[in-house]
Design a protein around this motif. Structure first.
Motif, PDB file in Angstrom:
ATOM      1  N   ARG A   3       0.678  -1.204   0.000  1.00  0.00           N
ATOM      2  CA  ARG A   3       0.018   0.041  -0.055  1.00  0.00           C
ATOM      3  C   ARG A   3       0.621   1.318   0.008  1.00  0.00           C
ATOM      4  NH1 ARG A   3      -2.833  -3.303   3.785  1.00  0.00           N
ATOM      5  NH2 ARG A   3      -1.568  -2.269   5.411  1.00  0.00           N
ATOM      6  N   VAL A   4       1.875   1.110  -0.303  1.00  0.00           N
ATOM      7  CA  VAL A   4       2.978   2.553  -0.379  1.00  0.00           C
ATOM      8  C   VAL A   4       3.591   2.439  -1.740  1.00  0.00           C
ATOM      9  CG1 VAL A   4       4.987   3.297   0.544  1.00  0.00           C
ATOM     10  CG2 VAL A   4       3.686   1.661   1.880  1.00  0.00           C
ATOM     11  N   ASP A   5       3.381   3.900  -2.335  1.00  0.00           N
ATOM     12  CA  ASP A   5       3.861   3.933  -3.752  1.00  0.00           C
ATOM     13  C   ASP A   5       5.239   4.518  -3.619  1.00  0.00           C
ATOM     14  OD1 ASP A   5       4.464   6.745  -3.541  1.00  0.00           O
ATOM     15  OD2 ASP A   5       2.259   7.255  -3.724  1.00  0.00           O
ATOM     16  N   PRO A   6       5.908   4.294  -4.728  1.00  0.00           N
ATOM     17  CA  PRO A   6       7.475   4.571  -4.727  1.00  0.00           C
ATOM     18  C   PRO A   6       7.823   5.768  -4.064  1.00  0.00           C
ATOM     19  CG  PRO A   6       6.680   3.511  -6.798  1.00  0.00           C
ATOM     20  CD  PRO A   6       5.411   3.990  -6.104  1.00  0.00           C
ATOM     21  N   SER A   7       7.238   6.869  -4.384  1.00  0.00           N
ATOM     22  CA  SER A   7       7.607   8.180  -3.671  1.00  0.00           C
ATOM     23  C   SER A   7       7.508   8.113  -2.237  1.00  0.00           C
ATOM     24  CB  SER A   7       6.978   9.197  -4.316  1.00  0.00           C
ATOM     25  OG  SER A   7       5.579   8.968  -4.098  1.00  0.00           O
ATOM     26  N   GLU A   8       6.545   7.376  -1.677  1.00  0.00           N
ATOM     27  CA  GLU A   8       6.362   7.167  -0.188  1.00  0.00           C
ATOM     28  C   GLU A   8       7.516   6.189   0.228  1.00  0.00           C
ATOM     29  OE1 GLU A   8       1.647   7.786   0.030  1.00  0.00           O
ATOM     30  OE2 GLU A   8       2.363   5.730  -0.128  1.00  0.00           O
ATOM     31  N   THR A   9       7.634   5.322  -0.357  1.00  0.00           N
ATOM     32  CA  THR A   9       8.781   4.457   0.044  1.00  0.00           C
ATOM     33  C   THR A   9      10.078   5.219   0.171  1.00  0.00           C
ATOM     34  OG1 THR A   9       7.668   2.759  -1.080  1.00  0.00           O
ATOM     35  CG2 THR A   9       9.982   2.283  -0.643  1.00  0.00           C
ATOM     36  N   GLU A  10      10.426   6.127  -0.820  1.00  0.00           N
ATOM     37  CA  GLU A  10      11.691   6.796  -0.812  1.00  0.00           C
ATOM     38  C   GLU A  10      11.696   7.611   0.258  1.00  0.00           C
ATOM     39  OE1 GLU A  10      14.343   9.771  -3.466  1.00  0.00           O
ATOM     40  OE2 GLU A  10      12.367   8.985  -4.267  1.00  0.00           O
ATOM     41  N   TRP A  34       6.385   6.721   8.391  1.00  0.00           N
ATOM     42  CA  TRP A  34       5.279   6.209   7.644  1.00  0.00           C
ATOM     43  C   TRP A  34       3.868   6.599   8.440  1.00  0.00           C
ATOM     44  CZ3 TRP A  34       2.640   4.899   3.795  1.00  0.00           C
ATOM     45  CH2 TRP A  34       2.007   4.229   3.639  1.00  0.00           C
ATOM     46  N   CYS A  38       0.777   8.073   6.558  1.00  0.00           N
ATOM     47  CA  CYS A  38      -0.184   7.054   6.084  1.00  0.00           C
ATOM     48  C   CYS A  38      -1.681   7.308   6.477  1.00  0.00           C
ATOM     49  CB  CYS A  38       0.057   5.815   6.795  1.00  0.00           C
ATOM     50  SG  CYS A  38      -0.261   5.930   8.900  1.00  0.00           S
ATOM     51  N   ASP A  51       3.237  -3.215   6.113  1.00  0.00           N
ATOM     52  CA  ASP A  51       3.440  -1.932   5.287  1.00  0.00           C
ATOM     53  C   ASP A  51       5.049  -1.679   5.246  1.00  0.00           C
ATOM     54  OD1 ASP A  51       0.910  -1.628   5.219  1.00  0.00           O
ATOM     55  OD2 ASP A  51       0.686   0.155   6.819  1.00  0.00           O
TER      56      ASP A  51
END
Length: 156
Positions: A3-10, A34, A38, A51
């Motif tokens: 449920r986390v997009d790549p920009s959020e992951t970064e 997070w 979130c 997550d």
């Protein structure tokens, strides 16, 4: 991470590195990051583990550490499930705790100065400079927290 997009992951991963540089753990930084972004803003230990891609045990341990530091809080639930969310003012609380350590350090430096006396100028000067720096940092840090509080009140 689910449920986390790549920009959020970064963002989450970068905050993990920042927390490491500040003396915490990478998981601590990732968990706090997070919880800042979130949706919904509170998550269970099981959700956080999924997550973030870490064990539930690691999340539980880290969440307790962040709770003790004033960065996150447990959310009341109708079940026994542990849910967490960030706390407003958490970073200011961390700074208050650090300044308390600085305040305690002054007593230790004063003890050292009393032990050295005036007959050891070279060593005394080095210790005095360190004590003066800590006194300055304490005064300036407390002033910064006061200014931060005023700023937040004006901005609200």
């Amino acid at each position: 991470m689910a449920r986390v997009d790549p920009s959020e992951t970064e963002f989450v991963d970068r905050m993990g590195l920042i927390m490491e540089r500040l003396g915490g753990t990478r998981t601590m930084g990732r968990l706090h990051a997070w919880l800042m972004i979130c949706d919904p803003p509170d998550r269970s230990l099981t959700e956080l583990a999924a997550d973030l891609g870490v064990s539930k045990t690691a999340v539980s341990t880290t969440a307790r550490q962040l709770e003790l530091s004033g960065m996150v809080e447990r959310v009341p639930t109708a079940t026994r499930e542990h849910r967490y969310r960030t706390v407003s003012g958490g970073w200011a609380e961390v700074m208050r705790v650090q300044l308390a350590v600085v305040r305690q350090s002054l007593d230790t430096f004063d003890l050292g100065l009393s032990i050295l006396g005036d007959d050891r100028p070279g060593r005394r000067d080095r210790l005095q400079e360190t004590r003066d720096f800590f006194a300055f940092a304490l005064r300036d840090g407390e002033g910064m927290l006061d200014r931060w509080k005023e700023y937040r009140e004006r901005s609200s």
